[in-house]
Write a protein that holds these residues in place. Structure first.
Motif, PDB file in Angstrom:
ATOM      1  N   VAL A 252       0.841  -1.205   0.000  1.00 60.27           N
ATOM      2  CA  VAL A 252       0.000   0.000   0.000  1.00 60.27           C
ATOM      3  C   VAL A 252       0.879   1.259   0.000  1.00 60.27           C
ATOM      4  CG1 VAL A 252      -1.656   1.308   1.380  1.00 60.27           C
ATOM      5  CG2 VAL A 252      -1.979  -1.129   1.048  1.00 60.27           C
ATOM      6  N   VAL A 253       1.960   1.236   0.755  1.00 63.62           N
ATOM      7  CA  VAL A 253       2.884   2.378   0.774  1.00 63.62           C
ATOM      8  C   VAL A 253       3.511   2.564  -0.610  1.00 63.62           C
ATOM      9  CG1 VAL A 253       5.054   3.228   1.736  1.00 63.62           C
ATOM     10  CG2 VAL A 253       3.319   2.252   3.236  1.00 63.62           C
TER      11      VAL A 253
ATOM     12  N   THR B 144       1.741   9.370  -5.781  1.00 62.02           N
ATOM     13  CA  THR B 144       2.323  10.688  -5.525  1.00 62.02           C
ATOM     14  C   THR B 144       3.166  11.150  -6.700  1.00 62.02           C
ATOM     15  OG1 THR B 144       2.318  10.226  -3.164  1.00 62.02           O
ATOM     16  CG2 THR B 144       3.763  11.984  -3.923  1.00 62.02           C
ATOM     17  N   SER B 145       3.898  10.230  -7.311  1.00 57.33           N
ATOM     18  CA  SER B 145       4.711  10.612  -8.469  1.00 57.33           C
ATOM     19  C   SER B 145       3.832  11.072  -9.634  1.00 57.33           C
ATOM     20  CB  SER B 145       5.606   9.458  -8.889  1.00 57.33           C
ATOM     21  OG  SER B 145       4.846   8.422  -9.469  1.00 57.33           O
ATOM     22  N   VAL B 146       2.704  10.431  -9.825  1.00 61.22           N
ATOM     23  CA  VAL B 146       1.785  10.849 -10.895  1.00 61.22           C
ATOM     24  C   VAL B 146       1.217  12.240 -10.593  1.00 61.22           C
ATOM     25  CG1 VAL B 146      -0.393  10.306 -12.039  1.00 61.22           C
ATOM     26  CG2 VAL B 146       1.234   8.489 -11.541  1.00 61.22           C
ATOM     27  N   ILE B 147       0.896  12.484  -9.340  1.00 61.72           N
ATOM     28  CA  ILE B 147       0.367  13.801  -8.955  1.00 61.72           C
ATOM     29  C   ILE B 147       1.423  14.872  -9.172  1.00 61.72           C
ATOM     30  CG2 ILE B 147      -0.367  15.157  -6.959  1.00 61.72           C
ATOM     31  CD1 ILE B 147      -1.825  12.602  -5.994  1.00 61.72           C
ATOM     32  N   ILE B 148       2.653  14.593  -8.786  1.00 59.73           N
ATOM     33  CA  ILE B 148       3.739  15.563  -8.999  1.00 59.73           C
ATOM     34  C   ILE B 148       3.926  15.828 -10.487  1.00 59.73           C
ATOM     35  CG2 ILE B 148       6.238  15.888  -8.800  1.00 59.73           C
ATOM     36  CD1 ILE B 148       6.060  14.461  -6.100  1.00 59.73           C
ATOM     37  N   PHE B 149       3.810  14.791 -11.305  1.00 59.27           N
ATOM     38  CA  PHE B 149       3.957  14.964 -12.743  1.00 59.27           C
ATOM     39  C   PHE B 149       2.908  15.922 -13.299  1.00 59.27           C
ATOM     40  CE2 PHE B 149       2.568  13.629 -16.990  1.00 59.27           C
ATOM     41  CZ  PHE B 149       3.706  13.968 -17.701  1.00 59.27           C
ATOM     42  N   TYR B 150       1.663  15.703 -12.951  1.00 55.75           N
ATOM     43  CA  TYR B 150       0.606  16.556 -13.487  1.00 55.75           C
ATOM     44  C   TYR B 150       0.707  17.984 -12.963  1.00 55.75           C
ATOM     45  CZ  TYR B 150      -1.942  13.025 -16.021  1.00 55.75           C
ATOM     46  OH  TYR B 150      -2.312  12.082 -16.939  1.00 55.75           O
ATOM     47  N   VAL B 151       1.013  18.148 -11.690  1.00 60.30           N
ATOM     48  CA  VAL B 151       1.114  19.500 -11.130  1.00 60.30           C
ATOM     49  C   VAL B 151       2.293  20.244 -11.753  1.00 60.30           C
ATOM     50  CG1 VAL B 151       1.612  20.797  -9.023  1.00 60.30           C
ATOM     51  CG2 VAL B 151      -0.084  18.978  -8.998  1.00 60.30           C
TER      52      VAL B 151
ATOM     53  N   VAL C 146      -7.429  13.439  -2.648  1.00 55.96           N
ATOM     54  CA  VAL C 146      -8.528  13.033  -1.760  1.00 55.96           C
ATOM     55  C   VAL C 146      -8.907  11.573  -2.020  1.00 55.96           C
ATOM     56  CG1 VAL C 146     -10.947  13.455  -1.207  1.00 55.96           C
ATOM     57  CG2 VAL C 146      -9.395  15.375  -1.527  1.00 55.96           C
ATOM     58  N   VAL C 147      -9.009  11.205  -3.283  1.00 56.04           N
ATOM     59  CA  VAL C 147      -9.343   9.821  -3.623  1.00 56.04           C
ATOM     60  C   VAL C 147      -8.224   8.882  -3.157  1.00 56.04           C
ATOM     61  CG1 VAL C 147      -9.723   8.233  -5.540  1.00 56.04           C
ATOM     62  CG2 VAL C 147     -10.863  10.451  -5.520  1.00 56.04           C
ATOM     63  N   GLY C 148      -6.976   9.323  -3.282  1.00 57.95           N
ATOM     64  CA  GLY C 148      -5.847   8.504  -2.841  1.00 57.95           C
ATOM     65  C   GLY C 148      -5.845   8.264  -1.347  1.00 57.95           C
ATOM     66  N   VAL C 149      -6.156   9.284  -0.591  1.00 58.91           N
ATOM     67  CA  VAL C 149      -6.223   9.124   0.865  1.00 58.91           C
ATOM     68  C   VAL C 149      -7.361   8.173   1.231  1.00 58.91           C
ATOM     69  CG1 VAL C 149      -6.744  10.326   3.022  1.00 58.91           C
ATOM     70  CG2 VAL C 149      -5.132  11.312   1.405  1.00 58.91           C
TER      71      VAL C 149
ATOM     72  N   ALA D 138      -7.752   0.495   2.071  1.00 59.73           N
ATOM     73  CA  ALA D 138      -6.819  -0.626   1.957  1.00 59.73           C
ATOM     74  C   ALA D 138      -6.262  -1.009   3.321  1.00 59.73           C
ATOM     75  CB  ALA D 138      -5.684  -0.262   1.003  1.00 59.73           C
ATOM     76  N   LEU D 139      -5.942  -0.015   4.121  1.00 57.03           N
ATOM     77  CA  LEU D 139      -5.425  -0.323   5.461  1.00 57.03           C
ATOM     78  C   LEU D 139      -6.500  -0.986   6.328  1.00 57.03           C
ATOM     79  CD1 LEU D 139      -3.239   2.830   6.129  1.00 57.03           C
ATOM     80  CD2 LEU D 139      -2.472   0.528   5.543  1.00 57.03           C
ATOM     81  N   ALA D 140      -7.740  -0.561   6.178  1.00 53.83           N
ATOM     82  CA  ALA D 140      -8.826  -1.200   6.924  1.00 53.83           C
ATOM     83  C   ALA D 140      -8.992  -2.660   6.491  1.00 53.83           C
ATOM     84  CB  ALA D 140     -10.132  -0.430   6.713  1.00 53.83           C
TER      85      ALA D 140
END
Length: 145
Positions: free
Chosen positions: A33-34, A41-48, A110-113, A119-121
């Motif tokens: 999961v990590v 996070t890498s995909v988010i950084i790419f788009y931003v 938000v969707v990722g969190v 997943a952790l649950a």
């Protein structure tokens, strides 16, 4: 040679590969999961970083303060039209960044969190059912039963 102008892409690729490696190489479900979260996070950084324009600003009308828009907006319709035309002239000189990638990535965060918490649950429930969170041990238990 890698220039600093492409430094963000190097960071994205490194984070993406680290996340993918952790995802496929680890048997521990929490580590998977990590790894998935690092990949996301890498995909988010790419788009931003792709949506950011150097020297660009938010697409908000600039120059309204210079023309005393607040006072003139309280007046008649002609004054409002004049201010709007003056603001439109000053808008042509400003470089704007597209806010759409940033807004979409905010939604992705938000969707990722939410996905990670779910997943952790599920991992907690797996731990209660099997007594372990190691993927190979769970598979072995399922094959034996």
């Amino acid at each position: 040679m890698i220039t600093l102008g492409h430094f963000n892409y190097v960071i994205v690729i490194v984070l993406m590969m680290v996340g993918f490696y952790v995802l496929i190489s680890q048997n521990n479900l929490v580590k998977k999961v990590v790894g998935l979260n690092i990949f996301q996070t890498s995909v988010i950084i790419f788009y931003v970083s792709a949506g950011k324009i150097i020297g660009g600003t938010a697409p908000i009308l600039i120059g309204m303060e210079e023309h005393g828009a607040a006072e003139e907006l309280a007046g008649a319709g002609e004054a409002v039209a004049e201010v709007a035309s003056q603001a439109a002239e000053s808008v042509g000189e400003v470089v704007y960044s597209n806010p759409l990638p940033h807004v979409l990535m905010l939604t992705a965060i938000v969707v990722g969190v939410a996905t990670m918490s779910m997943a952790l649950a599920i991992i907690v429930r797996i731990r209660e059912a099997y007594g372990t969170i190691e993927d190979d041990e769970i598979t072995l238990m399922d094959l034996e039963s």
